[in-house]
Design an enzyme around this catalytic site. Structure first.
Site, short mmCIF file in Angstrom:
data_model
loop_
_atom_site.label_atom_id
_atom_site.label_comp_id
_atom_site.label_asym_id
_atom_site.label_seq_id
_atom_site.Cartn_x
_atom_site.Cartn_y
_atom_site.Cartn_z
CG ASN A 119 -39.19 75.15 -92.92
OD1 ASN A 119 -38.25 74.52 -92.49
ND2 ASN A 119 -40.04 74.61 -93.79
CG ASN A 130 -40.32 66.18 -96.15
OD1 ASN A 130 -40.03 67.05 -95.34
ND2 ASN A 130 -39.49 65.21 -96.48
CG ASN A 139 -31.44 66.52 -92.96
OD1 ASN A 139 -30.38 67.02 -92.57
ND2 ASN A 139 -32.55 67.21 -92.98
CG HIS A 170 -27.94 69.38 -95.70
ND1 HIS A 170 -29.01 70.22 -95.89
CD2 HIS A 170 -28.19 68.70 -94.56
CE1 HIS A 170 -29.87 70.07 -94.90
NE2 HIS A 170 -29.40 69.15 -94.08
CG ASN A 222 -32.43 68.67 -97.48
OD1 ASN A 222 -33.61 68.96 -97.58
ND2 ASN A 222 -32.02 67.68 -96.68
CD GLU A 267 -36.52 72.34 -96.05
OE1 GLU A 267 -36.59 71.26 -95.45
OE2 GLU A 267 -36.97 73.40 -95.58
NE ARG A 268 -34.18 63.91 -97.83
CZ ARG A 268 -33.66 62.98 -97.02
NH1 ARG A 268 -32.98 61.96 -97.51
NH2 ARG A 268 -33.80 63.08 -95.71
N GLY A 328 -33.31 74.72 -91.13
CA GLY A 328 -32.36 74.76 -90.03
C GLY A 328 -31.18 73.83 -90.22
CB THR A 329 -30.81 70.26 -91.21
OG1 THR A 329 -31.74 70.28 -92.30
CG2 THR A 329 -31.46 69.64 -89.99
#
Length: 277
Positions: free
Chosen positions: A11, A62, A161, A163, A194, A212-213, A222-223
């Protein structure tokens, strides 16, 4: 613009010292820098700035130009970047993000960096905190979500964020480029989400693929790995510690007794240089 290119399990991020480098439009810069054909190429652009409430402020954009609240892999990379460039002598530091104060720590063994451990904070389980449509006080655990005529059972939460975690028998069978964006932009998620597909290997091991968003398919999140462990515990699949196997490598995640999530994994500098604006 002087920059440094890093990755956490594939990433990847372009990190810029915003205290020295200045440009007016972060969004447009992210679109240009992250382009893998016409720019440096990355999943995100990370700007380091001063903070009144932490050691540094971290802003993450992003590859589509949108600003991320937080990113676990970027946090590990930033922590090592700050230490190794001499911007701080601290091995445990605080970072000001849109998701709040995040606390990464460099862990050394025999004088060598072994891993970067990040206190990801507490998971937020209510629909209103994710955010997700529905009763804002309810938890969304194993609830049905219909996409493209198929019903998925999802567990949704926030790690700073949003998920959406989905357990499947085999993550290799998921057509992630098709289903990922459909769930990301589903009307249930007012700020998008996400999307993590999880295969339970055993009580201590999860296999994960992620959409991923704002970035699409990435090799690690990681999140997302943190959210995956929380969802696995809530659904009775694992204990409160597990290794999450991602396309780019492994992260170790712990949901500690203080309700905080701790994530440990690598951070690697790939190259540094000068980007011609």
């Amino acid at each position: 613009m002087q920059f440094s290119k890093w990755h956490g399990l594939g990433n990847d991020f372009v990190i810029v010292n915003g205290m020295k480098e200045h440009f007016s439009d972060y969004r447009q810069q992210a679109l240009a820098v992250c382009d893998r054909n016409f720019g440096i190429g990355a999943d995100g652009l990370v700007i380091i700035l001063p903070s009144d409430i932490a050691d540094f402020k971290m802003r993450i954009f992003n590859s589509d130009g949108s600003e991320a609240d937080m990113c676990g892999n970027a946090t590990r990379c930033v922590a090592r970047y700050l230490y190794e460039t001499g911007l701080t002598a601290k091995t445990a530091m605080t970072l000001d993000t849109l998701a709040g104060i995040i606390k990464p720590e460099l862990i050394f063994e025999n004088g060598k960096l072994a891993t970067v451990k990040v206190d990801m904070g507490q998971p937020r389980l209510k629909r209103g905190e994710t955010p997700m449509a529905g009763n804002p006080e309810e938890h969304a655990i194993h609830v049905p979500l219909e996409v493209n005529g198929k019903t998925y059972f999802v567990t949704c939460l926030s790690m700073g964020n949003p998920h959406c975690v989905i357990f499947v028998d085999d993550v290799a069978t998921i057509d992630l480029p098709v289903i990922g964006p459909k769930i990301e932009t589903h009307s249930l998620f007012p700020k998008k989400t996400n999307v993590e597909f999880i295969q339970v290997i055993d009580a201590h091991t999860l296999r994960m693929r992620v959409w991923e968003r704002g970035a699409g398919i990435t090799k690690a999140c990681g999140t997302g790995a943190s959210a995956a462990l929380v969802a696995a515990v809530l659904n009775g699949h694992t204990g409160r510690k597990a290794t999450v196997k991602l396309d780019g490598g492994n992260l170790f995640i712990e949901w500690a007794d203080n309700n905080h999530i701790y994530k440990s994994g690598p951070a690697v500098e790939v190259f540094r240089g000068e980007y011609l604006l």
